[in-house]
Design a protein around this motif. Structure first.
Motif, short mmCIF file in Angstrom:
data_model
loop_
_atom_site.label_atom_id
_atom_site.label_comp_id
_atom_site.label_asym_id
_atom_site.label_seq_id
_atom_site.Cartn_x
_atom_site.Cartn_y
_atom_site.Cartn_z
N GLU A 92 -7.93 -8.34 -5.71
CA GLU A 92 -9.17 -9.08 -5.95
C GLU A 92 -9.46 -9.30 -7.43
O GLU A 92 -10.05 -10.31 -7.80
CB GLU A 92 -10.34 -8.35 -5.29
N GLU A 93 -9.07 -8.37 -8.26
CA GLU A 93 -9.44 -8.44 -9.67
C GLU A 93 -8.30 -8.82 -10.61
O GLU A 93 -8.55 -9.35 -11.69
CB GLU A 93 -10.01 -7.09 -10.14
N ALA A 147 -7.90 5.67 -0.38
CA ALA A 147 -7.73 5.50 -1.82
C ALA A 147 -6.66 4.45 -2.12
O ALA A 147 -6.83 3.61 -3.01
CB ALA A 147 -7.38 6.83 -2.47
N SER A 148 -5.57 4.48 -1.37
CA SER A 148 -4.49 3.51 -1.58
C SER A 148 -4.96 2.09 -1.27
O SER A 148 -4.64 1.15 -2.01
CB SER A 148 -3.29 3.84 -0.69
N ILE A 149 -5.72 1.94 -0.21
CA ILE A 149 -6.24 0.62 0.17
C ILE A 149 -7.23 0.13 -0.89
O ILE A 149 -7.21 -1.05 -1.26
CB ILE A 149 -6.90 0.68 1.57
N MET A 150 -8.05 1.02 -1.41
CA MET A 150 -9.03 0.62 -2.43
C MET A 150 -8.32 0.17 -3.71
O MET A 150 -8.73 -0.82 -4.33
CB MET A 150 -10.00 1.76 -2.71
N ILE A 151 -7.26 0.85 -4.10
CA ILE A 151 -6.50 0.43 -5.28
C ILE A 151 -5.84 -0.92 -5.01
O ILE A 151 -5.88 -1.82 -5.86
CB ILE A 151 -5.45 1.50 -5.66
N PHE A 152 -5.24 -1.06 -3.84
CA PHE A 152 -4.62 -2.33 -3.47
C PHE A 152 -5.64 -3.47 -3.51
O PHE A 152 -5.36 -4.54 -4.08
CB PHE A 152 -4.01 -2.23 -2.07
N ILE A 161 0.84 -1.20 0.00
CA ILE A 161 0.00 0.00 0.00
C ILE A 161 0.87 1.25 0.00
O ILE A 161 0.60 2.22 -0.72
CB ILE A 161 -0.99 -0.03 1.19
N LEU A 162 1.96 1.21 0.75
CA LEU A 162 2.90 2.34 0.76
C LEU A 162 3.53 2.53 -0.62
O LEU A 162 3.71 3.66 -1.07
CB LEU A 162 3.97 2.11 1.82
N LYS A 163 3.82 1.43 -1.30
CA LYS A 163 4.37 1.53 -2.65
C LYS A 163 3.37 2.18 -3.61
O LYS A 163 3.77 2.94 -4.50
CB LYS A 163 4.79 0.15 -3.16
#
Length: 78
Positions: free
Chosen positions: A47-48, A37-42, A18-20
């Motif tokens: 998942e996808e 936002a970072s967690i959602m992208i991660f 997430i930091l990356k």
């Protein structure tokens, strides 16, 4: 991806990734991403998309091992 096939990562690795993501957006896009936002992208990636990378790794390993087994047959004595 269903729960059974979900890729699980240790908490430390998850936080590092997430930091990356945050650093990527800051350095490459000059955008400061928040934690949510970072967690959602991660989560979207894991998942996808992650299963495709995993499956490619499995296939590459299979192909590598299959090629090595073919090499092994070449040392047979007749």
């Amino acid at each position: 991806m269903n729960k059974k096939n979900k890729i699980e990562l240790p908490k430390e690795k998850r936080e590092e990734m997430i930091l990356k993501i945050k650093n990527y957006f800051l350095n490459e896009r000059d955008e400061e991403l928040g934690d949510l936002a970072s967690i959602m992208i991660f989560e979207f990636i894991t998942e996808e998309l992650a299963a495709e990378f995993y499956n490619q790794g499995v296939y590459d390993s299979y192909k590598y091992m299959n090629d090595r087994c073919e090499d092994l047959l070449s040392i047979q004595k007749y």
